[in-house]
Design an enzyme around this catalytic site. Structure first.
Site, PDB file in Angstrom:
ATOM      1  N   GLN A 127      -5.347  -1.982   9.202  1.00 26.12           N
ATOM      2  CA  GLN A 127      -5.096  -3.289   8.575  1.00 26.12           C
ATOM      3  C   GLN A 127      -5.709  -4.414   9.416  1.00 26.12           C
ATOM      4  OE1 GLN A 127      -3.481  -3.736   5.509  1.00 26.12           O
ATOM      5  NE2 GLN A 127      -4.157  -5.854   5.732  1.00 26.12           N
ATOM      6  N   ASP A 130     -11.613   1.685   2.907  1.00 29.46           N
ATOM      7  CA  ASP A 130     -11.832   0.243   2.721  1.00 29.46           C
ATOM      8  C   ASP A 130     -13.318  -0.055   2.491  1.00 29.46           C
ATOM      9  OD1 ASP A 130      -9.688  -1.486   2.599  1.00 29.46           O
ATOM     10  OD2 ASP A 130      -9.434  -1.646   4.777  1.00 29.46           O
ATOM     11  N   LYS A 177       0.835  -1.204   0.000  1.00 27.77           N
ATOM     12  CA  LYS A 177       0.000   0.000   0.000  1.00 27.77           C
ATOM     13  C   LYS A 177       0.870   1.254   0.000  1.00 27.77           C
ATOM     14  CE  LYS A 177      -3.780  -2.546   1.947  1.00 27.77           C
ATOM     15  NZ  LYS A 177      -4.475  -3.093   3.092  1.00 27.77           N
TER      16      LYS A 177
END
Ligand code: NAP
Length: 286
Positions: A96, A119, A52
């Site tokens: 995460q 997300d 990322k």
């Protein structure tokens, strides 16, 4: 011989477009920022986080990495999320997953501001996807839709079968196919006669998490086959949920593992972050 749907190629094309968009935003005084929070020492998560960071560099997004120790408390993590929620440099906040066992994923996700939830896991964003009025799409299903478009096959009216119903992949995937007028069947571990259902699929998405689970006798000749799996074969080598060697000769189009869905997921995260940045520039938050 199936058409190989390369996530590397498609994501590079999209990243080139995104780079232009961040440059354009910068020329108007808006830097785009993503904060990624990693708690603990999970080695797969570390790799995802590095990917990322690298993608941010590629497309011109400012990125901040927050690495917290395994024993971080819920309060400490929520305080960091709160700080990032209120930081104007940051357009997207990503925690995460999976978090260490003592932390509840949903408590943390529910505290990310929905307009920074790149997300698209916050219930507000999940609900928006359900009604088809969304700002962000969850990254893996969004990337898969791009790959299906790349196949040249229209979803409209097709039999689409998704194996898997996780909140991250299977469920939103079924919803996106439905939005494009597919006739969608969602299968899971309780599904009976799975192969009978998958054999009718014009578009088959496998998100099961079992190495080489989809065999040739489960696939309709000419089908578009999307392999979401990130599994290990008997030799410990990375492979997908689809038995590529068996299925590729009969499929119309197929994604490889690695180099298929994986690179698309990160690129869609970049796209969501830029979408958030544009909204923040226009002064619209949640
Ligand atoms: P998950 O949460 O474990 O969900 C797996 C799904 O498969 C569940 O819905 C389960 O059914 C279903 N399933 C399990 N065994 C089955 C069987 N025998 N027949 C039919 N369905 C069965 O996994 P996930 O998070 O969705 O991830 C799936 C795979 O995609 C994993 O390999 C993961 O590593 C990979 N992945 C890749 C990316 C990427 O960017 N490339 C992103 C996310 C995930 P039940 O609901 O009944 O248990």
């Amino acid at each position: 011989m199936a058409k190989i749907l390369s996530g590397k190629t498609v994501s590079q094309r999209i990243k080139d477009e995104l780079k232009n968009e961040t440059a354009e935003l910068k020329s108007r005084g808006k830097t785009t920022g993503l904060a990624v929070v990693l708690v603990g020492d999970d080695s797969a998560s570390k790799v995802y986080v590095r990917n990322k960071e690298k993608a941010c560099e590629d497309v011109g997004i400012y990125s901040e990495m927050h690495k917290l120790p395994e024993e971080t408390t819920e309060r400490e993590l929520l305080d960091l999320v709160d700080k990032l929620n209120n930081d104007d440099k940051i357009d997207g906040v990503l925690v995460q997953l999976p978090l260490p066992a003592h932390l509840d994923d949903s408590v943390i996700i529910n505290n990310i501001r929905p307009d920074k939830d790149v997300d698209a896991f916050h219930p507000v964003n999940v609900g928006k996807i359900m009604i088809g009025d969304y700002d962000f799409l969850p990254c893996t299903p969004a990337g898969i839709m791009e790959l299906i478009h790349e196949s040249g096959v229209s979803v409209d009216g097709k039999n689409c079968v998704v194996i898997g119903r996780s909140n991250i992949v299977g469920k939103p995937m079924s919803m996106l196919l439905l939005h494009e007028n597919g006739t969608v069947t969602t299968c899971h571990s309780h599904t009976q006669d799975l192969a009978e259902i998958t054999k009718r699929a014009d578009i088959l998405v496998a998100a099961v998490g079992i190495a080489k689970f989809v065999k040739a006798d489960m696939v309709k000749p000419g089908a578009v086959v999307i392999d979401v799996g990130m599994d290990r074969d008997e030799n410990g080598k990375l492979c997908g949920d689809v038995d590529f060697d068996e299925v590729e000769p009969i499929a119309g189009a197929i994604t490889p593992v690695p180099g298929g869905v994986g690179p698309m997921t990160v690129t869609m995260l970049m796209r969501n972050t830029i979408t958030a940045s544009k909204k923040h520039m226009m002064g619209s938050g949640n």
